[in-house]
Design a protein around this motif. Sequence first.
Motif, PDB file in Angstrom:
ATOM      1  N   TYR A 188      44.163  50.185  37.940  1.00  0.00           N
ATOM      2  CA  TYR A 188      45.152  50.350  39.448  1.00  0.00           C
ATOM      3  C   TYR A 188      45.927  49.027  39.497  1.00  0.00           C
ATOM      4  CZ  TYR A 188      45.992  50.872  43.672  1.00  0.00           C
ATOM      5  OH  TYR A 188      46.779  51.400  45.041  1.00  0.00           O
ATOM      6  N   LEU A 189      45.484  48.421  38.719  1.00  0.00           N
ATOM      7  CA  LEU A 189      46.796  46.839  39.382  1.00  0.00           C
ATOM      8  C   LEU A 189      47.630  46.850  38.374  1.00  0.00           C
ATOM      9  CD1 LEU A 189      45.171  44.313  40.970  1.00  0.00           C
ATOM     10  CD2 LEU A 189      45.588  45.966  42.022  1.00  0.00           C
ATOM     11  N   ARG A 213      41.771  46.468  48.901  1.00  0.00           N
ATOM     12  CA  ARG A 213      41.769  45.228  49.566  1.00  0.00           C
ATOM     13  C   ARG A 213      41.234  44.305  48.663  1.00  0.00           C
ATOM     14  NH1 ARG A 213      38.935  45.900  55.087  1.00  0.00           N
ATOM     15  NH2 ARG A 213      38.494  44.608  55.788  1.00  0.00           N
ATOM     16  N   HIS A 214      40.773  44.096  47.775  1.00  0.00           N
ATOM     17  CA  HIS A 214      40.516  42.747  47.207  1.00  0.00           C
ATOM     18  C   HIS A 214      42.106  42.367  47.111  1.00  0.00           C
ATOM     19  CE1 HIS A 214      35.998  43.459  45.683  1.00  0.00           C
ATOM     20  NE2 HIS A 214      36.562  44.720  44.866  1.00  0.00           N
ATOM     21  N   SER A 215      42.942  42.478  46.565  1.00  0.00           N
ATOM     22  CA  SER A 215      44.216  41.841  46.171  1.00  0.00           C
ATOM     23  C   SER A 215      44.633  41.166  48.222  1.00  0.00           C
ATOM     24  CB  SER A 215      44.719  42.915  45.960  1.00  0.00           C
ATOM     25  OG  SER A 215      44.913  43.754  44.979  1.00  0.00           O
ATOM     26  N   LYS A 216      44.229  42.327  48.538  1.00  0.00           N
ATOM     27  CA  LYS A 216      45.090  41.555  50.460  1.00  0.00           C
ATOM     28  C   LYS A 216      44.495  40.848  50.545  1.00  0.00           C
ATOM     29  CE  LYS A 216      46.146  43.802  54.373  1.00  0.00           C
ATOM     30  NZ  LYS A 216      46.163  44.116  55.757  1.00  0.00           N
ATOM     31  N   ASN A 217      42.781  40.455  50.984  1.00  0.00           N
ATOM     32  CA  ASN A 217      42.008  39.826  51.216  1.00  0.00           C
ATOM     33  C   ASN A 217      42.220  38.361  49.960  1.00  0.00           C
ATOM     34  OD1 ASN A 217      40.804  40.992  53.123  1.00  0.00           O
ATOM     35  ND2 ASN A 217      38.970  41.571  51.948  1.00  0.00           N
ATOM     36  N   LEU A 236      52.651  42.844  37.544  1.00  0.00           N
ATOM     37  CA  LEU A 236      51.711  43.493  38.435  1.00  0.00           C
ATOM     38  C   LEU A 236      52.919  43.894  40.232  1.00  0.00           C
ATOM     39  CD1 LEU A 236      48.759  40.741  38.315  1.00  0.00           C
ATOM     40  CD2 LEU A 236      49.118  43.060  37.651  1.00  0.00           C
ATOM     41  N   LYS A 237      52.348  45.473  40.254  1.00  0.00           N
ATOM     42  CA  LYS A 237      53.069  45.376  41.504  1.00  0.00           C
ATOM     43  C   LYS A 237      51.915  45.827  42.270  1.00  0.00           C
ATOM     44  CE  LYS A 237      57.046  45.644  38.772  1.00  0.00           C
ATOM     45  NZ  LYS A 237      58.282  44.480  39.554  1.00  0.00           N
ATOM     46  N   ARG A 238      51.378  46.517  42.519  1.00  0.00           N
ATOM     47  CA  ARG A 238      49.971  47.165  43.120  1.00  0.00           C
ATOM     48  C   ARG A 238      49.077  45.786  43.940  1.00  0.00           C
ATOM     49  NH1 ARG A 238      48.085  52.383  40.463  1.00  0.00           N
ATOM     50  NH2 ARG A 238      49.463  54.140  41.481  1.00  0.00           N
ATOM     51  N   GLY A 239      49.385  44.828  43.497  1.00  0.00           N
ATOM     52  CA  GLY A 239      48.787  43.726  44.036  1.00  0.00           C
ATOM     53  C   GLY A 239      48.722  42.996  42.965  1.00  0.00           C
ATOM     54  N   PHE A 240      47.847  41.879  43.297  1.00  0.00           N
ATOM     55  CA  PHE A 240      47.573  40.743  42.234  1.00  0.00           C
ATOM     56  C   PHE A 240      46.080  40.384  42.094  1.00  0.00           C
ATOM     57  CE2 PHE A 240      51.615  39.696  44.255  1.00  0.00           C
ATOM     58  CZ  PHE A 240      52.199  39.599  43.030  1.00  0.00           C
ATOM     59  N   GLY A 241      45.515  41.416  42.243  1.00  0.00           N
ATOM     60  CA  GLY A 241      43.484  40.661  41.473  1.00  0.00           C
ATOM     61  C   GLY A 241      42.726  40.032  42.963  1.00  0.00           C
ATOM     62  N   GLY A 242      41.879  39.915  42.861  1.00  0.00           N
ATOM     63  CA  GLY A 242      41.317  39.847  43.957  1.00  0.00           C
ATOM     64  C   GLY A 242      40.485  37.785  43.852  1.00  0.00           C
ATOM     65  N   MET A 243      40.904  37.210  42.386  1.00  0.00           N
ATOM     66  CA  MET A 243      40.603  36.575  42.205  1.00  0.00           C
ATOM     67  C   MET A 243      41.363  34.874  42.426  1.00  0.00           C
ATOM     68  SD  MET A 243      37.279  36.868  39.554  1.00  0.00           S
ATOM     69  CE  MET A 243      37.444  35.323  39.774  1.00  0.00           C
ATOM     70  N   ILE A 244      40.549  33.468  42.486  1.00  0.00           N
ATOM     71  CA  ILE A 244      41.768  32.818  43.396  1.00  0.00           C
ATOM     72  C   ILE A 244      40.772  31.458  42.162  1.00  0.00           C
ATOM     73  CG2 ILE A 244      42.392  31.310  44.708  1.00  0.00           C
ATOM     74  CD1 ILE A 244      41.761  33.483  47.176  1.00  0.00           C
TER      75      ILE A 244
END
Length: 423
Positions: A184-185, A292-296, A332-340
């Motif tokens: 997706y990303l 949602r993962h990417s936004k959060n 990464l045009k749709r978001g940068f993922g859920g990891m920090i």
Amino acid sequence: MKFATTAIHGAWDRKNSVRAVPINRTVSYNFRDTEHAANLFALKELGHIYTRLNNPTQDVLEARLAKLEGGTGALAISSGTAAVFNSIINVARVGDEIVSSSELYGGTYSQFKDILPQFGITIRYVDPHDISAWKNASNKKTRAFYYETIGNPSLRVPDFEAIRKVANDVHVPVIVDATFTTPYLLNIIEHGADVVIHSLTKWIGGHGTGVGGAVVDAGSFDWTDPKFATFNEPDSGYHGLRYAHDLGDLSPIAFVLRMRLVQLRNLGACLSPDNVWIFLQGLETLALRMDRHSKNAHQVAKFLLTRPEVVWVRYPGLEKDNSNYQTASKYLKRGFGGMIVFGLKGGRETGKKFIESLELFSHVANVGDAKSLAIHSASTTHSQLSEADLLAAGVEQDMVRLSIGIEDIDDIIEDLKKALSSV
């Protein structure tokens, strides 16, 4: 169909009397007659023989994944780790070499460092962001390039297209673990991958309830180069079949077909129908969850930058990390993922105390769950690495790894505030 629609409807005929994809809990399948059975075993026609090789539920998952990735075919397998191992031994054998990014998941690093050499396969590690290093590490024994779309847990993003150009010069396939981005990303095949690996356990499954992996074949690589012995020398297990020459209409899926017929058939790292079904459920909501993962995660990363207890923060979407953001935003045009990942003042011991103070976050060895997760990488997932190896993999001693879930962002940040205050 667009991505979200394909993830729900792909590879399943709506005219089927059964609306939802069923779980086919069977080991074996009836043959029409003896000729049909013989044809299946001789590859004169495709079909179901034994669930270790394939299963009707698995067929849907594989076809759906191939559609989402823009590949020609896919193979579902028992785990992401098995997907990595079987991809490497599908293209390399005794005396061959793989050039790999040094920024790898700890389990992959151990597999490459300690297990593949037992099979006579040498791994040459490079800084994935030093494009010249890929060419310098290559030689006549090189059989593939390997990297992760977002390094685990360094969270750095390589320049995919630049690596592809070097691979073209050397004429080797590019094998990519795209678990952290999902299809997706990022459609990594569009940017040069020949083989795509996923740990289905993570965001594709999405709920921490099933273990599995997948390999997607881009169908773009020319395997007729004689240096790829596994595809050019006759396979005695299939009456001298040469996978680069004798597959006819099936040649676009040569990589995953050989993996199914040789490794899966004879080594048996198969995926259960029940776990296949779990991943089909996960795929249906993948687009929603990745948004949602990417936004959060983006909001959490910006929050951590404001905290005095935090020394550094790394997230592909942070413009402050200019070198990483420049490459990440290119792809990464749709978001940068859920990891920090981030470091705390006080180092390793403070990191441990922080994790033990979390309440909403679960302290587990996993990522990609709908629930938020946390772990101290150097003492757990990468604990088997030496100090030098940790640095090469991008793992600092004070690093805390967060997998941000899809809970309400206010609750996520409140839990982090409390834990940070405690240290």
